[in-house]
Design a protein around this motif. Structure first.
Motif, PDB file in Angstrom:
ATOM      1  N   ASP A  41       3.194 159.440 -27.579  1.00  0.00           N
ATOM      2  CA  ASP A  41       2.438 158.927 -26.445  1.00  0.00           C
ATOM      3  C   ASP A  41       1.018 159.491 -26.422  1.00  0.00           C
ATOM      4  O   ASP A  41       0.096 158.853 -25.919  1.00  0.00           O
ATOM      5  N   TYR A  42       0.877 160.715 -26.948  1.00  0.00           N
ATOM      6  CA  TYR A  42      -0.436 161.359 -27.042  1.00  0.00           C
ATOM      7  C   TYR A  42      -0.592 162.052 -28.391  1.00  0.00           C
ATOM      8  O   TYR A  42       0.342 162.704 -28.868  1.00  0.00           O
ATOM      9  N   ILE A  43      -1.766 161.892 -28.980  1.00  0.00           N
ATOM     10  CA  ILE A  43      -2.138 162.677 -30.157  1.00  0.00           C
ATOM     11  C   ILE A  43      -3.333 163.532 -29.743  1.00  0.00           C
ATOM     12  O   ILE A  43      -4.362 163.011 -29.311  1.00  0.00           O
ATOM     13  N   ILE A  44      -3.177 164.846 -29.865  1.00  0.00           N
ATOM     14  CA  ILE A  44      -4.244 165.776 -29.516  1.00  0.00           C
ATOM     15  C   ILE A  44      -4.833 166.337 -30.817  1.00  0.00           C
ATOM     16  O   ILE A  44      -4.143 166.993 -31.594  1.00  0.00           O
ATOM     17  N   PHE A  45      -6.106 166.060 -31.054  1.00  0.00           N
ATOM     18  CA  PHE A  45      -6.784 166.549 -32.260  1.00  0.00           C
ATOM     19  C   PHE A  45      -7.580 167.800 -31.917  1.00  0.00           C
ATOM     20  O   PHE A  45      -8.474 167.758 -31.067  1.00  0.00           O
ATOM     21  N   ASP A  46      -7.259 168.908 -32.575  1.00  0.00           N
ATOM     22  CA  ASP A  46      -8.065 170.115 -32.413  1.00  0.00           C
ATOM     23  C   ASP A  46      -9.125 170.098 -33.511  1.00  0.00           C
ATOM     24  O   ASP A  46      -8.845 170.396 -34.665  1.00  0.00           O
ATOM     25  N   THR A  47     -10.337 169.720 -33.154  1.00  0.00           N
ATOM     26  CA  THR A  47     -11.392 169.519 -34.148  1.00  0.00           C
ATOM     27  C   THR A  47     -12.349 170.708 -34.189  1.00  0.00           C
ATOM     28  O   THR A  47     -12.382 171.524 -33.264  1.00  0.00           O
ATOM     29  N   PRO A  48     -13.172 170.813 -35.232  1.00  0.00           N
ATOM     30  CA  PRO A  48     -14.118 171.927 -35.337  1.00  0.00           C
ATOM     31  C   PRO A  48     -15.206 171.840 -34.265  1.00  0.00           C
ATOM     32  O   PRO A  48     -15.460 170.769 -33.714  1.00  0.00           O
ATOM     33  N   PRO A  49     -15.842 172.961 -33.979  1.00  0.00           N
ATOM     34  CA  PRO A  49     -16.983 172.938 -33.049  1.00  0.00           C
ATOM     35  C   PRO A  49     -18.066 171.997 -33.572  1.00  0.00           C
ATOM     36  O   PRO A  49     -18.554 172.157 -34.683  1.00  0.00           O
ATOM     37  N   ILE A  50     -18.439 171.025 -32.775  1.00  0.00           N
ATOM     38  CA  ILE A  50     -19.381 170.005 -33.224  1.00  0.00           C
ATOM     39  C   ILE A  50     -20.783 170.572 -33.396  1.00  0.00           C
ATOM     40  O   ILE A  50     -21.608 170.021 -34.132  1.00  0.00           O
ATOM     41  N   GLY A  51     -21.045 171.712 -32.754  1.00  0.00           N
ATOM     42  CA  GLY A  51     -22.351 172.328 -32.901  1.00  0.00           C
ATOM     43  C   GLY A  51     -22.493 173.140 -34.170  1.00  0.00           C
ATOM     44  O   GLY A  51     -23.579 173.639 -34.480  1.00  0.00           O
ATOM     45  N   VAL A  52     -21.380 173.284 -34.908  1.00  0.00           N
ATOM     46  CA  VAL A  52     -21.379 174.082 -36.140  1.00  0.00           C
ATOM     47  C   VAL A  52     -21.307 173.197 -37.376  1.00  0.00           C
ATOM     48  O   VAL A  52     -22.091 173.339 -38.316  1.00  0.00           O
ATOM     49  N   VAL A  53     -20.343 172.267 -37.409  1.00  0.00           N
ATOM     50  CA  VAL A  53     -20.181 171.343 -38.534  1.00  0.00           C
ATOM     51  C   VAL A  53     -19.904 169.945 -37.989  1.00  0.00           C
ATOM     52  O   VAL A  53     -19.538 169.785 -36.823  1.00  0.00           O
TER      53      VAL A  53
END
Length: 237
Positions: free
Chosen positions: A151-163
């Protein structure tokens, strides 16, 4: 005059309740911010490291999984500095990099957690080409496959301010949550993060502010609420 001793200790039980309620509030706001049937995909990011992004994304995922009949999966997409396996105390291998390189099956990389209805896909191995893997056709197919079962997919992504590894994931998501840390994340950092996400045409659902003490709530709200549909306070990462 007899001096009266003032108890300045923190009521940890009340504090714990406040934290849980904060995550439930975030859960509700996310659910009402994405108007669609079927699986809802949410990417979590931050401006820089150490802002509590991974723990926050997992706690929100846990709050979502507590709803009756709601299946949730957390997918590790921070392939340069993975933390999902550590936060959930599960094995990092095999993981998403192994699956995308066709070294194992989806069943092998989908791990149970101690939280009912919450599963996770960890990183597997630190790859030399994280941006290419996350932008690959295999990753797009993985997301389509997961949509059928959760029902939910949670993406833990990299800090956008770094890469910029996370940009393809944000484009594939229904919305992005920015995690900031009180008295740490600066206004310029947050503004740059918002601008980068906007350039991908991704929808910003809101900002979750960590490490906010109860008496600082109003101050924090004024600082961050302009960047999204909801605001969240936390007493700890």
């Amino acid at each position: 005059m007899k001096k009266t001793k003032i108890d300045r200790s923190i009521d940890t039980e009340a504090l714990g309740f406040q934290v849980r309620e904060s995550y439930k509030t975030a859960r509700t706001n996310i659910a009402y911010s994405i108007f669609k049937k079927g699986c809802k995909k949410v990417a979590f990011t931050s401006s820089t490291k150490g802002e509590g992004k991974t723990v926050t994304s997992i706690n929100v995922a846990s709050a979502l999984a507590q709803q009756v009949g709601t299946k949730v999966i957390v997918v590790e997409c921070d392939l340069r500095r993975p933390r999902v396996n550590t936060a959930l105390k599960i094995s990092p291998t095999p993981g998403i990099t192994n699956y995308l390189n066709e070294e194992c099956s989806l069943k092998e990389v989908t791990k149970d957690t101690k939280i009912e209805n919450l599963k996770a896909i960890t990183y597997g191995a630190i790859p030399p080409n994280p941006s290419e893997l996350l932008a690959s056709e295999a990753m797009a197919e993985l997301i389509k496959t997961l949509e059928k079962d959760y029902d939910y997919i949670i993406f833990d992504t990299p800090p956008i301010g770094v890469v910029i590894d996370a940009l393809p994931i944000m484009k594939a998501s229904d919305g992005v949550v920015i995690v900031a840390r009180n008295n740490s994340t600066t206004y310029p950092e947050l503004e740059r993060t918002v601008e980068v996400i906007k350039r991908t045409d991704a929808k910003i659902l809101g900002v979750i502010l960590n490490r906010v003490k109860p008496h600082e709530t109003r101050k924090g709200k004024g600082y961050y609420s302009r960047y999204g549909g909801y605001y969240k306070t936390e007493t700890k990462d």
